[in-house]
Design a protein around this motif. Sequence first.
Motif, PDB file in Angstrom:
ATOM      1  N   SER A 213     -28.813  10.301 -45.932  1.00 34.08           N
ATOM      2  CA  SER A 213     -28.170   9.681 -47.090  1.00 34.08           C
ATOM      3  C   SER A 213     -27.455  10.697 -47.967  1.00 34.08           C
ATOM      4  O   SER A 213     -26.571  10.329 -48.741  1.00 34.08           O
ATOM      5  CB  SER A 213     -29.207   8.919 -47.919  1.00 34.08           C
ATOM      6  OG  SER A 213     -30.175   9.789 -48.466  1.00 34.08           O
ATOM      7  N   THR A 216     -23.823  10.692 -46.783  1.00 39.37           N
ATOM      8  CA  THR A 216     -23.253   9.376 -46.515  1.00 39.37           C
ATOM      9  C   THR A 216     -22.901   8.656 -47.808  1.00 39.37           C
ATOM     10  O   THR A 216     -23.683   8.652 -48.767  1.00 39.37           O
ATOM     11  CB  THR A 216     -24.255   8.515 -45.719  1.00 39.37           C
ATOM     12  OG1 THR A 216     -24.726   9.262 -44.599  1.00 39.37           O
ATOM     13  CG2 THR A 216     -23.591   7.246 -45.227  1.00 39.37           C
ATOM     14  N   PHE A 329     -20.161   2.838 -43.781  1.00 35.00           N
ATOM     15  CA  PHE A 329     -20.850   4.076 -44.124  1.00 35.00           C
ATOM     16  C   PHE A 329     -19.931   5.227 -43.723  1.00 35.00           C
ATOM     17  O   PHE A 329     -19.596   5.380 -42.548  1.00 35.00           O
ATOM     18  CB  PHE A 329     -22.186   4.187 -43.390  1.00 35.00           C
ATOM     19  CG  PHE A 329     -23.216   3.197 -43.853  1.00 35.00           C
ATOM     20  CD1 PHE A 329     -23.979   3.442 -44.973  1.00 35.00           C
ATOM     21  CD2 PHE A 329     -23.414   2.017 -43.158  1.00 35.00           C
ATOM     22  CE1 PHE A 329     -24.929   2.535 -45.398  1.00 35.00           C
ATOM     23  CE2 PHE A 329     -24.364   1.103 -43.577  1.00 35.00           C
ATOM     24  CZ  PHE A 329     -25.123   1.357 -44.704  1.00 35.00           C
ATOM     25  N   PRO A 361     -31.518   5.504 -44.416  1.00 31.39           N
ATOM     26  CA  PRO A 361     -31.323   4.546 -43.311  1.00 31.39           C
ATOM     27  C   PRO A 361     -32.389   3.465 -43.235  1.00 31.39           C
ATOM     28  O   PRO A 361     -32.072   2.292 -43.022  1.00 31.39           O
ATOM     29  CB  PRO A 361     -31.344   5.445 -42.075  1.00 31.39           C
ATOM     30  CG  PRO A 361     -30.839   6.759 -42.567  1.00 31.39           C
ATOM     31  CD  PRO A 361     -31.385   6.902 -43.962  1.00 31.39           C
ATOM     32  N   VAL A 364     -32.012   0.603 -45.965  1.00 30.90           N
ATOM     33  CA  VAL A 364     -30.830  -0.259 -46.033  1.00 30.90           C
ATOM     34  C   VAL A 364     -31.234  -1.722 -45.848  1.00 30.90           C
ATOM     35  O   VAL A 364     -31.969  -2.064 -44.915  1.00 30.90           O
ATOM     36  CB  VAL A 364     -29.798   0.139 -44.961  1.00 30.90           C
ATOM     37  CG1 VAL A 364     -28.605  -0.823 -44.979  1.00 30.90           C
ATOM     38  CG2 VAL A 364     -29.318   1.558 -45.201  1.00 30.90           C
ATOM     39  N   TRP A 366     -29.631  -4.694 -44.691  1.00 32.19           N
ATOM     40  CA  TRP A 366     -28.398  -4.947 -43.958  1.00 32.19           C
ATOM     41  C   TRP A 366     -27.761  -6.288 -44.293  1.00 32.19           C
ATOM     42  O   TRP A 366     -26.532  -6.401 -44.360  1.00 32.19           O
ATOM     43  CB  TRP A 366     -28.674  -4.864 -42.447  1.00 32.19           C
ATOM     44  CG  TRP A 366     -28.959  -3.473 -41.978  1.00 32.19           C
ATOM     45  CD1 TRP A 366     -30.174  -2.916 -41.749  1.00 32.19           C
ATOM     46  CD2 TRP A 366     -27.993  -2.453 -41.709  1.00 32.19           C
ATOM     47  NE1 TRP A 366     -30.043  -1.611 -41.345  1.00 32.19           N
ATOM     48  CE2 TRP A 366     -28.711  -1.306 -41.300  1.00 32.19           C
ATOM     49  CE3 TRP A 366     -26.603  -2.398 -41.761  1.00 32.19           C
ATOM     50  CZ2 TRP A 366     -28.078  -0.114 -40.953  1.00 32.19           C
ATOM     51  CZ3 TRP A 366     -25.973  -1.214 -41.410  1.00 32.19           C
ATOM     52  CH2 TRP A 366     -26.699  -0.094 -41.013  1.00 32.19           C
ATOM     53  N   TYR A 712     -27.333   5.610 -39.098  1.00 37.45           N
ATOM     54  CA  TYR A 712     -27.131   4.284 -39.686  1.00 37.45           C
ATOM     55  C   TYR A 712     -26.746   3.272 -38.609  1.00 37.45           C
ATOM     56  O   TYR A 712     -25.798   2.524 -38.758  1.00 37.45           O
ATOM     57  CB  TYR A 712     -26.058   4.349 -40.775  1.00 37.45           C
ATOM     58  CG  TYR A 712     -26.553   5.013 -42.033  1.00 37.45           C
ATOM     59  CD1 TYR A 712     -27.161   4.277 -43.044  1.00 37.45           C
ATOM     60  CD2 TYR A 712     -26.428   6.387 -42.205  1.00 37.45           C
ATOM     61  CE1 TYR A 712     -27.625   4.887 -44.194  1.00 37.45           C
ATOM     62  CE2 TYR A 712     -26.890   7.009 -43.353  1.00 37.45           C
ATOM     63  CZ  TYR A 712     -27.488   6.255 -44.347  1.00 37.45           C
ATOM     64  OH  TYR A 712     -27.950   6.867 -45.484  1.00 37.45           O
ATOM     65  N   GLN A 714     -26.839  -0.035 -36.945  1.00 38.16           N
ATOM     66  CA  GLN A 714     -27.172  -1.369 -37.437  1.00 38.16           C
ATOM     67  C   GLN A 714     -28.087  -2.103 -36.475  1.00 38.16           C
ATOM     68  O   GLN A 714     -28.879  -2.944 -36.882  1.00 38.16           O
ATOM     69  CB  GLN A 714     -25.885  -2.174 -37.663  1.00 38.16           C
ATOM     70  CG  GLN A 714     -26.093  -3.508 -38.354  1.00 38.16           C
ATOM     71  CD  GLN A 714     -24.782  -4.169 -38.706  1.00 38.16           C
ATOM     72  OE1 GLN A 714     -23.719  -3.589 -38.482  1.00 38.16           O
ATOM     73  NE2 GLN A 714     -24.840  -5.359 -39.255  1.00 38.16           N
TER      74      GLN A 714
END
Length: 765
Positions: A213, A216, A329, A361, A364, A366, A712, A714
């Motif tokens: 992070s 990012t 990101f 990460p 997050v 989503w 990151y 998904q």
Amino acid sequence: MNISALLTSAGINIAISVSLLSLYSILRKQPSNVSVYFGKKLASMCDKRNDPFSLERFVPSPSWILKAWETTEAELLELGGLDAVVFIRIVVFRLISMLLESVSTVFHCGFLIAIAIFPLNSIRIFCIAAVICIFLVLPVNYYGKDMIHKKISSESLEVFTIANVKEGSKWLWAHCLALYIISCSACFLLYFEYKSITKMRLAYITRSILNPSHFTVLVRAVPWSPEQSYSDSVREYFMNYYASSYLSHQMVYRSGTVQKLMNDAEKMCRVFKHVSSENSNRNSLPCHFCGVASNPFMILSSETESEKGNVRFDVLDLAAEKQEYATAFVFFKTRYDTIVASEVLQSANPMLWVTEMAPEPRDVYWSNLCIPYKQLWIRKIATLLAAIVFMFVFLIPVTFVQGLTQLDQLSHALPFLRGLFKKKYVTQVVTGYLPSVVLILFLYAVPPTMMLFSTIEGAVSHSGRKKSTCIKVLYFTIWNVFFVNVLSGSIIGQLSVFSSVKDIPKQLAEAVPIQATFFMTYVLTSGWASLSVEIMQPFILLCNILKKFIFQIKEDPPDGTLSFPYHTEVPRVLLFGLIGFVCSILAPLILPLLLIYFLLAYLVYRNQIMNVYITNYESGGQYWPIAHKSTIFALVLTQIIALGVFGIKRSSVASGFIIPLIIGTLLFNAYCSQRFSPTFDKLAAQDFMEMDRRDQQDGRMEEIYKQLRSAYSQFRLSQDLCKAAPAHINHNENTCKDVNTNSNEDQESIQDSEAALRPGTEIGS
């Protein structure tokens, strides 16, 4: 309410607490309950053992108390993270604050400071504080009027409050001095705690060497273009304006179908792992055709190497069908460049190219990344209005609860209950125990509702959503549990109280001593008993019993982990702190009850953090600013109420001394906001530049760049599922980590890197 009713409530809650704590000390020793009281990780190591029968397993023991008390803060930091340490600090601060309030009318200020820095590991000081509170502070109020007192058990609790002190009494200066000592001591403790936790937060940030992070930026509201995709727009924008620092980016996609497939695959992987480990410990069953011993899972090992190489969760085709969202990101080459990009306004239109530091990460959330940025302000207004409506709807049960404390009004409204209320025991239970129980039952609906509101608001991280819920629950409980109960009556009457601002101190000063009895029973029920329920984990225990003894499912669920409910426990502790401050000089009889609660909370929460809850993500100590502001609010509210009390009691000298105290408390809060709060809101460029220089000198940058590509992802599967698979299955580890989307440069390889998700650990691909 009289003393006997309070003792009835105390007796019921003490019996419940002792019974549940004793039962817990027995149940935690049973092998079948390891997964309930020791979490998933310890369960996977311990529940396979076959302990011989022993009577010791059925005898209550205080071993868990000793373990919780002896655990150091460093061990707690390693097990629960910085948020857990901050939460325990909040409990400890209020524990010492209650101590200061108890002795404030007896000792001078110099000795108070010595007590403030006294180590927590001396429990004797808390016992002394309770004795002083009972035998030295209460008599000031008890003998405040010239009257013939009844037996203690028959006395009204109002006799022990400041309402029993006559107007113009010379003893009111003692209350004023006590309030000064309490406020100065609390500010003294707040300053050093804030300073200490700020250092811990900076250490938490700087020790996270390979935290993805830090490199990012989360970019939202990417403008749509008919000529190119969102991914191309992001690449073109950052290559144009951040060419020297831009590294790559990862788009956010519509994930409904793909994520469902990945979740199903992960569940199957878990099932195969548990079933195979169980079969590996059993004797092989003979084949029904030839009688040769065989293993059902040996069939998987008969595949050729080429076939195993083709076994993978192929999402290449699905990736091409995924729809991009206007969110990405973006990865930068240094931490300093990341901070600059996250803080700078990227466009003349502030509703486009909105940037912020990305959450970790694992943190997050989503599903909320797909919310259009332009909807967020509408969602916040809608949730605010919904929360206000919910708050006013909740006035109905709170008004009903207050009706239970006023038997005269209740008997008049319900005449058929008059005969029942003539029984002394029924009266004591109804007035001393039932109101707080009913209120607590209604309050159980508040945290899930506020969590829903925080989710609708659009929080992009789990920790941010939980922090937002914490603030909402705190506001809700302070309003409904404190103010509405203090200003009890009809809903119209509660609203009309605030028709004149200058009357607020007077109204509170008249109401708080009267409602102090309700707060005492609330501390007993919502404090003592709720902690016993928390450590018992009744819902999870019931599910475990049904699963293992009714449905005969011996395996524990592979994904049954719990995270610490900060959004419910932080508001609870802060509410009790507010009640303690407000009632400290008005109704000091509540202080011993609060001391016992905070001491029990210290032990119970440490035990739960060590054994039950697993830290998947954390906010980095973001709960301390909430606790600081709540404490300042409690102090100022206490001072305002004291100002009203001294006005009612016609003590102009004491009232005059309170005004400088209020101003001084507000100035102290302003200083702390300037000195410490920015550390919790922003990241220091100086620290990040030093970290960048160290990484460049040590040659770690290239390694970081490689691992950013998968940080990151998904769509991910847990790699540890496949690592733990038995060798006889011939499981291909690449099945779980070789999941790629390589249709474009920005569609990075999706493989597990869970080691990267915890600060301070090396990112592994």
